[in-house]
Design an enzyme around this catalytic site. Structure first.
Site, PDB file in Angstrom:
ATOM      1  CE1 TYR A 143      -3.584  -2.529   0.530  1.00  0.00           C
ATOM      2  CE2 TYR A 143      -4.648  -0.509   1.258  1.00  0.00           C
ATOM      3  CZ  TYR A 143      -4.737  -1.817   0.835  1.00  0.00           C
ATOM      4  OH  TYR A 143      -5.957  -2.406   0.706  1.00  0.00           O
ATOM      5  CE  LYS A 195       1.577 -17.589  -3.209  1.00  0.00           C
ATOM      6  NZ  LYS A 195       0.684 -18.764  -3.251  1.00  0.00           N
ATOM      7  CG  ASP A 227      -2.251 -19.984  -1.818  1.00  0.00           C
ATOM      8  OD1 ASP A 227      -1.639 -19.958  -0.724  1.00  0.00           O
ATOM      9  OD2 ASP A 227      -1.836 -20.631  -2.804  1.00  0.00           O
ATOM     10  CG  ASP A 251      -8.089  -4.566   1.749  1.00  0.00           C
ATOM     11  OD1 ASP A 251      -8.992  -4.092   2.447  1.00  0.00           O
ATOM     12  OD2 ASP A 251      -8.087  -4.521   0.507  1.00  0.00           O
ATOM     13  CG  ASP A 255     -13.588  -6.928   2.640  1.00  0.00           C
ATOM     14  OD1 ASP A 255     -13.293  -6.166   3.592  1.00  0.00           O
ATOM     15  OD2 ASP A 255     -14.120  -6.527   1.581  1.00  0.00           O
TER      16      ASP A 255
HETATM   17  C1  IPM Z   1     -10.356  -1.054   4.223  1.00  0.00           C
HETATM   18  C2  IPM Z   1     -10.638  -0.457   2.881  1.00  0.00           C
HETATM   19  C3  IPM Z   1      -9.508   0.489   2.518  1.00  0.00           C
HETATM   20  C4  IPM Z   1      -8.233  -0.323   2.462  1.00  0.00           C
HETATM   21  C5  IPM Z   1      -9.712   1.284   1.233  1.00  0.00           C
HETATM   22  C6  IPM Z   1     -11.020   2.016   1.218  1.00  0.00           C
HETATM   23  C7  IPM Z   1      -8.569   2.224   1.001  1.00  0.00           C
HETATM   24  O1  IPM Z   1     -10.814  -1.451   1.941  1.00  0.00           O
HETATM   25  O2  IPM Z   1     -10.252  -0.281   5.202  1.00  0.00           O
HETATM   26  O3  IPM Z   1     -10.268  -2.259   4.314  1.00  0.00           O
HETATM   27  O4  IPM Z   1      -7.947  -0.962   1.452  1.00  0.00           O
HETATM   28  O5  IPM Z   1      -7.507  -0.320   3.449  1.00  0.00           O
HETATM   29 MG    MG Z   2     -10.886  -3.410   2.751  1.00  0.00          MG
END
Ligand code: IPM
Ligand code: MG
Length: 360
Positions: A143, A195, A227, A251, A255
């Site tokens: 990032y 990885k 993975d 990230d 999710d």
């Molecule tokens: C998160 C989001 C952010 C990230 C984006 C919106 C920049 O996806 O906080 O997980 O990738 O960190």
């Molecule tokens: Mg995110």
């Protein structure tokens, strides 16, 4: 009476709606537990681009630095999607994390008993229990590494682009320490995700994590390729306690972890630095499709505020109260759209906030 200064950055889309419910809840617990909260509002994301021509105005950053904690809604929306990388609302989020030195992102994913039917996984998988804390490195890795383009015209045959995954020893050490410390307070198990079968950066990560682990002989450590981790999370989620990983893998995996619990609308997060100061935000985004329609679930933001009370302000009883109230509301069957089963009655963002307030 103790007074805390909170920087409030509602941001875009449903950010405003969920934060409004959150401050209402915070004021209630503050009154009960005899402290006061002083809110100062600031701009970030798309709204900051519209008003100040930058996704993170210096004024906002300064205000955050002068506060005890930051409460953030969400950023982004289709209106700003065509802007270039560093001008997008998301750039504001990255800049504030970096600017405040918040390198440790804690994203707990738990299954609420009342919502276990909301999980997309089979009950036979869920019933063994899901209680995962993703600890994501937040201010380094791909990032923030060097990035760029080769050639200005992406249509040129020799055009290229690159992003670099860069981690220094210091960055890996400090995030690994956060993970081991957290594991000690939980089930004592860290899974470091990388990885290392491909990336030099991951091999380096692994070496440092192994070194840090020596200070924590009471914590079990294992390593998993990203993975495989993505797969293991949906077939055997109960094997995870603390997941320690870098910025991009974190990230993605956070999710995935959040969706296992049934709704990203329920999940809070904390971003911490080297002292108690922290930024608290729901894991979900600005959800432009439902913004302004009173359909959002304010629970993730409200639970983020509970994390703020617990970790930064040390108001643990107030935090407990909020979490208990949320649980009671869920047990009573009240649902926003994102967590409602088909046929179940759906209430709005304001009503959800009010229901939680009532239980308090
Ligand atoms: C998160 C989001 C952010 C990230 C984006 C919106 C920049 O996806 O906080 O997980 O990738 O960190
Ligand atoms: Mg995110």
């Amino acid at each position: 009476m103790k007074n805390y200064k909170i920087a409030v950055l509602p941001g875009d889309g449903i950010g405003k709606e969920v934060i409004e419910q959150t401050t209402k809840i915070l004021d209630m617990v503050a009154q009960k537990h005899q402290f006061t909260l002083e809110y100062e509002y600031g701009l970030i994301g798309g709204i900051a681009i519209d008003e100040c021509d930058t996704p993170l105005p210096q004024k906002t950053l300064d205000m955050c630095k002068a506060s005890d904690a930051v409460l953030l809604g969400a950023v982004g929306g289709p209106k700003w999607d065509n802007l270039s990388g560093d001008k997008r609302p998301e750039a504001g989020l990255l800049a504030i994390r970096k600017g405040l030195g918040l390198y440790a992102n804690l994203r707990p994913a738990v299954i609420w008993q009342a919502l276990k039917d909301a999980s997309p996984l089979k009950q036979s998988i869920i019933e063994k229990g899901v209680d995962i804390l993703v600890i994501r490195e937040l201010t380094g890795g791909i990032y923030f590494g060097k990035r760029g383009r080769v050639g200005e015209d992406s249509k040129a045959p020799d055009a290229a682009a690159y992003d670099t995954m860069y981690y220094s020893r210091y960055e890996v050490e400090r995030i690994a320490e956060v993970a081991f410390e957290a594991a000690r307070e939980r089930k004592g198990h860290v899974t470091s995700v990388d990885k290392a079968n491909v990336l030099e950066n991951s091999r380096f990560w692994r070496e440092i994590v192994l070194e840090v682990a020596k200070k924590y002989p009471d914590v079990k450590l294992d390593h998993m390729y990203v993975d495989n981790a993505a797969m293991q999370m949906v077939i055997k989620p109960e094997q995870f306690d603390v997941i320690l990983t870098g910025n991009m893998f974190g990230d993605i995996l956070s999710d995935e972890a959040s969706m296992i619990t049934g709704s990203i609308g329920m999940l809070p997060s904390a971003s911490l630095g080297k002292d108690k100061f922290g930024l608290y935000e729901p894991v979900h985004g600005s959800a432009p499709d439902i913004a302004g329609m009173n359909k959002a679930n304010p629970t993730a933001a409200i639970l983020s505020a509970a994390m703020m009370l617990r970790y930064t302000l040390g108001e643990v009883e107030a935090a407990d109260d909020i979490e208990v109230a949320v649980e009671k509301v869920l047990n009573s069957g009240l649902r926003t759209g994102d967590i409602a089963a088909s046929g179940e009655k759906v209430i709005g963002c304001t009503e959800m906030g009010e229901a939680i307030a009532k239980k308090l």
